[in-house]
Write an enzyme that holds these catalytic residues in place. Sequence first.
Site, short mmCIF file in Angstrom:
data_model
loop_
_atom_site.label_atom_id
_atom_site.label_comp_id
_atom_site.label_asym_id
_atom_site.label_seq_id
_atom_site.Cartn_x
_atom_site.Cartn_y
_atom_site.Cartn_z
N ARG A 226 88.20 -68.12 -34.32
CA ARG A 226 87.83 -66.93 -33.46
C ARG A 226 87.90 -65.67 -34.34
NH1 ARG A 226 86.06 -69.39 -30.41
NH2 ARG A 226 86.28 -69.58 -28.14
N GLU B 151 80.50 -60.30 -30.97
CA GLU B 151 79.37 -61.31 -31.29
C GLU B 151 78.34 -60.86 -30.28
OE1 GLU B 151 80.78 -65.17 -30.82
OE2 GLU B 151 82.23 -64.96 -32.66
N HIS C 46 78.16 -68.74 -34.48
CA HIS C 46 79.14 -69.40 -33.67
C HIS C 46 78.53 -70.84 -33.18
CE1 HIS C 46 82.66 -68.53 -30.39
NE2 HIS C 46 82.58 -69.78 -30.85
N1 LIG Z 1 83.45 -72.26 -33.72
C1 LIG Z 1 83.42 -72.78 -32.65
O1 LIG Z 1 82.57 -73.16 -32.03
C2 LIG Z 1 84.83 -73.36 -32.10
C3 LIG Z 1 85.90 -72.71 -32.02
N2 LIG Z 1 87.06 -73.14 -31.49
C4 LIG Z 1 88.15 -72.33 -31.76
O2 LIG Z 1 88.99 -73.12 -32.79
C5 LIG Z 1 90.49 -72.90 -32.46
C6 LIG Z 1 91.52 -74.08 -32.71
O3 LIG Z 1 90.92 -75.29 -31.59
P1 LIG Z 1 91.66 -76.45 -31.29
O4 LIG Z 1 92.15 -77.04 -32.62
O5 LIG Z 1 90.90 -77.16 -30.49
O6 LIG Z 1 92.99 -75.80 -30.62
P2 LIG Z 1 94.55 -76.47 -30.59
O7 LIG Z 1 95.16 -75.85 -29.57
O8 LIG Z 1 94.45 -77.84 -30.52
O9 LIG Z 1 95.22 -76.08 -31.84
C7 LIG Z 1 95.59 -74.57 -32.03
C8 LIG Z 1 96.91 -74.87 -32.90
O10 LIG Z 1 97.29 -73.45 -33.30
C9 LIG Z 1 98.51 -73.56 -33.54
N3 LIG Z 1 98.83 -72.13 -33.54
C10 LIG Z 1 99.23 -71.11 -32.61
N4 LIG Z 1 99.56 -70.09 -32.82
C11 LIG Z 1 99.61 -69.99 -34.23
C12 LIG Z 1 100.18 -69.16 -35.19
N5 LIG Z 1 100.67 -67.85 -34.91
N6 LIG Z 1 100.27 -69.40 -36.64
C13 LIG Z 1 99.50 -70.57 -36.82
N7 LIG Z 1 99.35 -71.71 -35.99
C14 LIG Z 1 99.33 -71.28 -34.66
C15 LIG Z 1 99.21 -74.17 -32.39
O11 LIG Z 1 100.25 -74.53 -32.45
C16 LIG Z 1 98.16 -75.17 -32.22
O12 LIG Z 1 98.52 -76.49 -32.99
C17 LIG Z 1 90.39 -72.01 -30.96
O13 LIG Z 1 90.64 -70.65 -31.33
C18 LIG Z 1 89.23 -72.42 -30.68
O14 LIG Z 1 88.78 -71.57 -29.53
C19 LIG Z 1 86.89 -74.41 -30.91
C20 LIG Z 1 86.00 -75.15 -30.91
C21 LIG Z 1 84.70 -74.62 -31.08
O1 LIG Z 2 80.58 -72.79 -26.48
C1 LIG Z 2 80.53 -72.63 -27.41
O2 LIG Z 2 79.69 -73.19 -28.25
C2 LIG Z 2 81.64 -72.15 -28.11
C3 LIG Z 2 82.86 -73.02 -28.39
C4 LIG Z 2 84.09 -72.40 -28.73
O3 LIG Z 2 84.07 -71.33 -29.40
C5 LIG Z 2 85.35 -73.11 -28.19
O4 LIG Z 2 85.17 -74.10 -27.66
O5 LIG Z 2 86.22 -72.41 -28.33
#
Ligand SMILES: NC(=O)C1=CN([C@@H]2O[C@H](COP(=O)(O)OP(=O)(O)OC[C@H]3O[C@@H](n4cnc5c(N)ncnc54)[C@H](O)[C@@H]3O)[C@@H](O)[C@H]2O)C=CC1
Ligand SMILES: O=C(O)CCC(=O)C(=O)O
Length: 524
Positions: free
Chosen positions: A229, A258, A276
């Site tokens: 993010r 964005e 993104h």
């Molecule tokens: N670029 C994109 O299109 C996408 C971005 N994302 C983003 O990726 C990120 C991670 O997604 P997931 O792995 O599925 O989530 P998740 O919930 O499985 O993992 C997030 C991790 O961050 C840790 N965390 C929380 N606060 C923290 C801190 N202060 N310091 C260090 N670690 C901390 C949590 O303990 C957890 O293990 C999210 O922000 C999500 O929105 C997800 C999918 C697509």
């Molecule tokens: O909808 C999308 O492509 C963005 C995905 C994403 O950032 C998320 O799942 O957190």
Amino acid sequence: MVRILVADAMSEEGLAPLLADPTIEVVQKKVVDVEDELDQFDALLVRSATKVTEQLLQKMKNLKIVGRAGVGVDNIDVDAATRYGVVVINAPNGNTISTAEHTFAMMASLVRRIPQAHISVKSREWNRSAFVGVELFGKHLGIIGFGRIGSEVAKRARAFGMHVHVYDPFLTKARAEKIGVDVCTLDELLAQADIITVHTPLTKETKGLLGPKNLAKTKKGVYLINCARGGIIDEQALISFLENGHVAGVALDVFEQEPPGDHPLLSFDNVIVTPHLGASTVEAQVNVATQVAQEVLTFLQGKPVTSSINLPTLSKDVYEKIQAFYTLARKMGIVASQYMSEPVQEIAITYSGSVADLETTFITRSLLAGFLKPRVASTVNEVNAAMIAKERGIAFSEKFSANGNDYNNSITLTVYGENKTFTMKGTHIAHYGDRIVHFNGFAIDFAPEGHLLYIQHHDKPGMIGKVGNILGDHQVNIATMQVGRQEVGGKAIMMLSLDKPLDDTLVETLEQISDIDVVKKLEV
Ligand SMILES: NC(=O)C1=CN([C@@H]2O[C@H](COP(=O)(O)OP(=O)(O)OC[C@H]3O[C@@H](n4cnc5c(N)ncnc54)[C@H](O)[C@@H]3O)[C@@H](O)[C@H]2O)C=CC1
Ligand SMILES: O=C(O)CCC(=O)C(=O)O
């Protein structure tokens, strides 16, 4: 007909279960294009483009559920949704692999300068010496946030021969050991890593996590990646550390705003960017749309959802076990609220016997929702019941007792009001249903259903007849009647189930009978 607004582009294949359901109308339009009908939708499905603000929630008066086809819910005002009783769900793992792969693609592109080399060759140049990169093999990768995506990135990094260091304050030792990564403090990670990638949600704690102070702790020549993010890496600080040459290169899939417009970061040759795209694969889009579509369908069928952000999550198995108590608790809440028609300060719930071993959070919320329903103008349900109780100064507590006393299971409810305390006990008996077995200090046995009439009186001959005559004179038929007393000639109660609701005037007439102390009509 249930109406669902799909406000962002979503895979048709994923939406298929909703599109195929004849009881559901799916409208695939942007919010601005359905301004006039916003109050007619039961469900809203979004990706990251649509901002689900409090203002939008206010307009969507009939909304029951918001489904986010993705992980991050930072485009949804979850607190406001909770206040309005709207369930928020996401698709937590449908795009994990795609985002981990995108992160890796960014990492390889960053250290081998592939985007820059690509532009150069397309400009008809052949400048091989300008694009000498570094290997990933043997490098130290720091992963901040070791959840679904972070751990998939780690697996890939190990396959590339990298040393992986992870920082995640919520990571258990057992899980880290299982995956075989070096768990360290943030400072250790910052000092050791050649490449740092962030995979946390954007929260108060993670906003600006890589800001001026922490960037200064990184190695000179560090590479940074953000496919999570915008804002986790402070963009202003990043500009300074790129300008002074401390940071060797940055890969960004996400931005604080964005699209980023004419952002100064875009002018750096060693900053590579994508719009993104982490989750933008055919597979991820089918996965996330399928997950939310299925969850919304399940929710609309009145079954529990498993990926809710603002409700305790329940598996089908657990839901089946608690369902009966969930209903009993709701009815007890409704009855207690009507009986205690005065301000209350506290609701204490004791679960005894077999129900004490179940997941009671949902049952308690159901009871609170039943209790609050007659008292609040807004929607109240399991989502917002605890919050509304708190707002109204009603404390609640749960206690557990293995001993069910005379019953296999029971829920005892004590409501503390300003002037009195009320207690009732309910039980659920298989094949027989919900029964209230103690009411206001009296042993009794009645079903908490329909049009009930509670009368507290002195135990004297003729009382039942007097009540029966008045009801009969007014054409009110009594379906069932239960009586209870504390001692012969002492205080006694009647609980009548009537075939129709009672007029308030009739309640007043009954109150006039001498030796009757309390008359309450209770609608369940
Ligand atoms: N670029 C994109 O299109 C996408 C971005 N994302 C983003 O990726 C990120 C991670 O997604 P997931 O792995 O599925 O989530 P998740 O919930 O499985 O993992 C997030 C991790 O961050 C840790 N965390 C929380 N606060 C923290 C801190 N202060 N310091 C260090 N670690 C901390 C949590 O303990 C957890 O293990 C999210 O922000 C999500 O929105 C997800 C999918 C697509
Ligand atoms: O909808 C999308 O492509 C963005 C995905 C994403 O950032 C998320 O799942 O957190």
